[in-house]
Design a protein around this motif. Sequence first.
Motif, mmCIF file in Angstrom:
data_model
loop_
_atom_site.group_PDB
_atom_site.id
_atom_site.type_symbol
_atom_site.label_atom_id
_atom_site.label_comp_id
_atom_site.label_asym_id
_atom_site.label_seq_id
_atom_site.Cartn_x
_atom_site.Cartn_y
_atom_site.Cartn_z
ATOM 1 N N ALA A 145 5.238 138.620 -29.589
ATOM 2 C CA ALA A 145 5.399 137.250 -29.108
ATOM 3 C C ALA A 145 4.375 136.916 -28.023
ATOM 4 O O ALA A 145 3.882 135.786 -27.941
ATOM 5 C CB ALA A 145 6.821 137.044 -28.587
ATOM 6 N N ASP A 146 4.028 137.917 -27.181
ATOM 7 C CA ASP A 146 3.053 137.691 -26.110
ATOM 8 C C ASP A 146 1.655 137.429 -26.646
ATOM 9 O O ASP A 146 0.808 136.872 -25.939
ATOM 10 C CB ASP A 146 3.002 138.895 -25.164
ATOM 11 N N ASP A 147 1.400 137.841 -27.885
ATOM 12 C CA ASP A 147 0.077 137.639 -28.493
ATOM 13 C C ASP A 147 -0.024 136.302 -29.221
ATOM 14 O O ASP A 147 -1.109 135.903 -29.638
ATOM 15 C CB ASP A 147 -0.226 138.763 -29.498
ATOM 16 N N SER A 148 1.099 135.635 -29.389
ATOM 17 C CA SER A 148 1.141 134.418 -30.206
ATOM 18 C C SER A 148 0.723 133.185 -29.407
ATOM 19 O O SER A 148 1.205 132.952 -28.300
ATOM 20 C CB SER A 148 2.554 134.213 -30.767
ATOM 21 N N ILE A 149 -0.195 132.421 -29.992
ATOM 22 C CA ILE A 149 -0.643 131.155 -29.410
ATOM 23 C C ILE A 149 -0.543 130.086 -30.489
ATOM 24 O O ILE A 149 -0.945 130.308 -31.635
ATOM 25 C CB ILE A 149 -2.092 131.250 -28.899
#
Length: 244
Positions: A145-149
């Motif tokens: 989720a932290d990598d999702s933009i």
Amino acid sequence: MEKLISPIYLFWILLLLALVLNAMKRKKTARLLVIIAITELFIFSVSPLPIWLMRNLEQQYKPLDTPQVPEGTPIIVLGGGHVNDSSLSASHCLSGIARSRLMEGVRIYNKMNRCRFITSGYAEGNKVSQAELMAQTAIALGVKADDSIMLLQPKTTWEEAMAVKKYAGKDKKIIVVTSASHMPRAIQTFKQAGLNPVAAPADYYIKHDAESMLYTWSPSAQKITYTEKAMHEYLGMLYYKWFK
């Protein structure tokens, strides 16, 4: 505009014009339009030309071998269509095209040692955007989720390129995932925007089985689809080249 490049629409337009001209006693011109209509439908639904048009687009870039790019290179999956059906999960709201693109993006992500995973696609009104649906599906498939933009505004390939440029900066290397037939236009557009795109094609239409003939003369509704999609891409490339 898209309907005007459809062989079916063009066929019926020509036939209707022929009927009008025939009623006006211009029988020679009417007959000529009927011949053109039949010939046009034959070329784009029977001949091998539609397969060649689509394959010529799809074979310009090979599937991406991730060792070719530095670790950490961000990935953008271009939008490919969706619906807002609250009774379905995010993955089932995506079109087949969008799912195919997303699967390739996740495959590449899983081979990288973490990278930004960008999804793109707008929403009308208060509906859920395609970028959100793709991000939800990607996270369910293992993307952190932290990598999702999410890019929530772009409606066209050009707008997607501009949004990525604003996020990443000029000359930034980025992996672009889209349909193989759309890839030539996408790469052209991202380069025009001042980015350094790496092609990662997905969603192939023309798949050559060595035991069957690739180019055939059999009539097919699928060939009409190939024609429409190919002409859309060729005209799109010309438009972006001349007006962007």
